[in-house]
Motif scaffolding. Structure first.
Motif, PDB file in Angstrom:
ATOM      1  N   VAL A  15      34.528 -28.315  48.249  1.00 26.78           N
ATOM      2  CA  VAL A  15      34.695 -28.617  46.828  1.00 26.78           C
ATOM      3  C   VAL A  15      34.131 -27.489  45.973  1.00 26.78           C
ATOM      4  N   VAL A  16      32.975 -26.981  46.348  1.00 26.59           N
ATOM      5  CA  VAL A  16      32.352 -25.890  45.596  1.00 26.59           C
ATOM      6  C   VAL A  16      33.265 -24.660  45.586  1.00 26.59           C
ATOM      7  N   LYS A  17      33.803 -24.302  46.758  1.00 19.39           N
ATOM      8  CA  LYS A  17      34.691 -23.141  46.851  1.00 19.39           C
ATOM      9  C   LYS A  17      35.965 -23.353  46.039  1.00 19.39           C
ATOM     10  N   ALA A  18      36.498 -24.587  46.075  1.00 17.17           N
ATOM     11  CA  ALA A  18      37.719 -24.881  45.330  1.00 17.17           C
ATOM     12  C   ALA A  18      37.472 -24.779  43.824  1.00 17.17           C
ATOM     13  N   LYS A  19      36.323 -25.283  43.347  1.00 19.84           N
ATOM     14  CA  LYS A  19      35.998 -25.217  41.928  1.00 19.84           C
ATOM     15  C   LYS A  19      35.868 -23.770  41.469  1.00 19.84           C
ATOM     16  N   LYS A  20      35.263 -22.927  42.304  1.00 24.14           N
ATOM     17  CA  LYS A  20      35.121 -21.517  41.954  1.00 24.14           C
ATOM     18  C   LYS A  20      36.482 -20.828  41.897  1.00 24.14           C
ATOM     19  N   ALA A  21      37.370 -21.209  42.810  1.00 23.71           N
ATOM     20  CA  ALA A  21      38.721 -20.619  42.818  1.00 23.71           C
ATOM     21  C   ALA A  21      39.493 -21.047  41.569  1.00 23.71           C
ATOM     22  N   ILE A  22      39.345 -22.313  41.180  1.00 21.73           N
ATOM     23  CA  ILE A  22      40.013 -22.803  39.967  1.00 21.73           C
ATOM     24  C   ILE A  22      39.503 -22.037  38.747  1.00 21.73           C
ATOM     25  N   GLU A  38      39.497 -35.080  57.160  1.00 17.46           N
ATOM     26  CA  GLU A  38      40.097 -35.904  56.114  1.00 17.46           C
ATOM     27  C   GLU A  38      39.130 -36.183  54.960  1.00 17.46           C
ATOM     28  N   ILE A  39      37.826 -36.238  55.251  1.00 15.42           N
ATOM     29  CA  ILE A  39      36.852 -36.477  54.193  1.00 15.42           C
ATOM     30  C   ILE A  39      36.910 -35.358  53.167  1.00 15.42           C
ATOM     31  N   ALA A  40      37.044 -34.127  53.647  1.00 15.90           N
ATOM     32  CA  ALA A  40      37.148 -32.987  52.732  1.00 15.90           C
ATOM     33  C   ALA A  40      38.408 -33.093  51.878  1.00 15.90           C
ATOM     34  N   VAL A  41      39.486 -33.564  52.490  1.00 16.37           N
ATOM     35  CA  VAL A  41      40.739 -33.763  51.748  1.00 16.37           C
ATOM     36  C   VAL A  41      40.517 -34.771  50.623  1.00 16.37           C
ATOM     37  N   GLN A  42      39.854 -35.888  50.937  1.00 19.07           N
ATOM     38  CA  GLN A  42      39.588 -36.921  49.933  1.00 19.07           C
ATOM     39  C   GLN A  42      38.694 -36.385  48.813  1.00 19.07           C
ATOM     40  N   ASN A  43      37.669 -35.618  49.196  1.00 17.63           N
ATOM     41  CA  ASN A  43      36.760 -35.058  48.195  1.00 17.63           C
ATOM     42  C   ASN A  43      37.480 -34.078  47.266  1.00 17.63           C
ATOM     43  N   LEU A  44      38.363 -33.261  47.828  1.00 13.79           N
ATOM     44  CA  LEU A  44      39.120 -32.313  47.020  1.00 13.79           C
ATOM     45  C   LEU A  44      40.086 -33.031  46.083  1.00 13.79           C
ATOM     46  N   LYS A  46      39.713 -36.065  44.834  1.00 12.63           N
ATOM     47  CA  LYS A  46      38.922 -36.680  43.759  1.00 12.63           C
ATOM     48  C   LYS A  46      38.497 -35.632  42.736  1.00 12.63           C
ATOM     49  N   MET A  47      38.075 -34.468  43.229  1.00 13.89           N
ATOM     50  CA  MET A  47      37.662 -33.399  42.324  1.00 13.89           C
ATOM     51  C   MET A  47      38.822 -32.970  41.430  1.00 13.89           C
ATOM     52  N   ALA A  48      40.021 -32.863  42.030  1.00 13.23           N
ATOM     53  CA  ALA A  48      41.203 -32.460  41.271  1.00 13.23           C
ATOM     54  C   ALA A  48      41.501 -33.471  40.164  1.00 13.23           C
ATOM     55  N   LYS A  49      41.379 -34.744  40.492  1.00 18.84           N
ATOM     56  CA  LYS A  49      41.634 -35.801  39.504  1.00 18.84           C
ATOM     57  C   LYS A  49      40.638 -35.713  38.360  1.00 18.84           C
ATOM     58  N   ARG A  63      43.062 -31.386  63.249  1.00 15.68           N
ATOM     59  CA  ARG A  63      41.911 -30.906  62.487  1.00 15.68           C
ATOM     60  C   ARG A  63      42.268 -29.728  61.582  1.00 15.68           C
ATOM     61  N   GLU A  64      43.443 -29.791  60.987  1.00 15.53           N
ATOM     62  CA  GLU A  64      43.856 -28.752  60.046  1.00 15.53           C
ATOM     63  C   GLU A  64      44.676 -29.368  58.923  1.00 15.53           C
ATOM     64  N   TYR A  65      44.145 -29.240  57.700  1.00 16.79           N
ATOM     65  CA  TYR A  65      44.782 -29.838  56.535  1.00 16.79           C
ATOM     66  C   TYR A  65      44.918 -28.792  55.429  1.00 16.79           C
ATOM     67  N   ARG A  66      45.940 -28.983  54.605  1.00 19.07           N
ATOM     68  CA  ARG A  66      46.187 -28.094  53.470  1.00 19.07           C
ATOM     69  C   ARG A  66      46.218 -28.929  52.205  1.00 19.07           C
ATOM     70  N   VAL A  67      45.409 -28.533  51.242  1.00 19.43           N
ATOM     71  CA  VAL A  67      45.385 -29.214  49.948  1.00 19.43           C
ATOM     72  C   VAL A  67      45.803 -28.199  48.885  1.00 19.43           C
ATOM     73  N   LEU A  68      46.852 -28.528  48.153  1.00 17.56           N
ATOM     74  CA  LEU A  68      47.355 -27.649  47.105  1.00 17.56           C
ATOM     75  C   LEU A  68      46.950 -28.220  45.753  1.00 17.56           C
ATOM     76  N   LEU A  69      46.186 -27.451  45.011  1.00 11.08           N
ATOM     77  CA  LEU A  69      45.726 -27.854  43.686  1.00 11.08           C
ATOM     78  C   LEU A  69      46.501 -27.076  42.637  1.00 11.08           C
ATOM     79  N   THR A  70      47.148 -27.789  41.718  1.00 11.94           N
ATOM     80  CA  THR A  70      47.940 -27.157  40.668  1.00 11.94           C
ATOM     81  C   THR A  70      47.226 -27.331  39.337  1.00 11.94           C
TER      82      THR A  70
END
Length: 200
Positions: A15-22, A38-44, A46-49, A63-70
């Motif tokens: 989440v921290v890395k994603a916020k910095k990228a945003i 999956e927990i990381a997916v859920q956290n990301l 929620k953060m996006a929302k 054990r590999e997931y991709r989350v795309l934040l727009t």
């Protein structure tokens, strides 16, 4: 598009890395985050929302997931931005009475508390004061795994105070490495006059 590889990172780093990228986008764009649970997916998600971003997640493999934040264009502020940076501290006191968080496995509790203190450094709003007493007194002394994070918080204006009686009891008086020494009167006063108290 910015890509963030957070596979293998423990909470709250994805989440921290994603916020910095945003923040690095400085406007509209996309951030792709790779995680391994999956927990990381859920956290990301929620953060996006919370940030008003759109999110889409897909499982790429074991054990590999991709989350795309727009991220959309930021809304223009009606008033001009203030020239000086406002005080980021809130009227919140955090009281830490142990070197671990919660009940259960000791190693997990220590990991959770370290993650909590690190997470405080990443918040937009910081606590006004962090109080350490009883077993929590160890955390402000030499050898503590969270000294760097506590020093970063202190540099941002967060008051770090450790119970002097507790330092003396544990033989740590000469090992205090961040913040100042306080007493139970001040601890009681700060907790009673705070707008919010978060006790761990």
């Amino acid at each position: 598009m910015l890509r963030v590889d957070a596979r293998g990172d423990a909470c709250p780093l994805p989440v921290v890395k994603a916020k910095k990228a945003i923040a690095a986008l400085a406007g509209a764009g996309e951030v792709e985050v790779l995680v391994d649970n999956e927990i990381a997916v859920q956290n990301l998600t929620k953060m996006a929302k919370q940030k008003g971003c759109q999110s889409a997640a897909e499982k790429l493999g074991e054990r590999e997931y991709r989350v795309l934040l727009t991220v959309g264009e930021p809304v223009e502020a009606e008033a001009e931005a203030p020239v000086c940076t406002p005080d980021a501290r809130t009227d919140t006191v955090v009281a830490i009475a142990s070197d671990k968080m919660g009940e259960g496995a000791e190693e997990l509790g220590k990991t959770l508390l370290k993650a909590f203190v690190f997470s405080l450094t990443q918040q937009d709003k910081l606590p006004k004061t962090i109080l350490f007493y009883n077993g929590g007194a160890h955390l402000t002394c030499a050898g503590s795994p969270m000294l760097d994070d506590l020093k970063a918080l202190e540099a941002e204006g967060v008051e770090i105070l450790t119970c002097g009686t507790c330092l003396n009891f544990y033989g740590l008086t000469e090992q205090l490495a961040v913040g100042g020494v306080t007493n139970m009167y001040v601890i009681a006063e700060k907790m009673l006059t705070a707008g919010n108290v978060v006790k761990l």
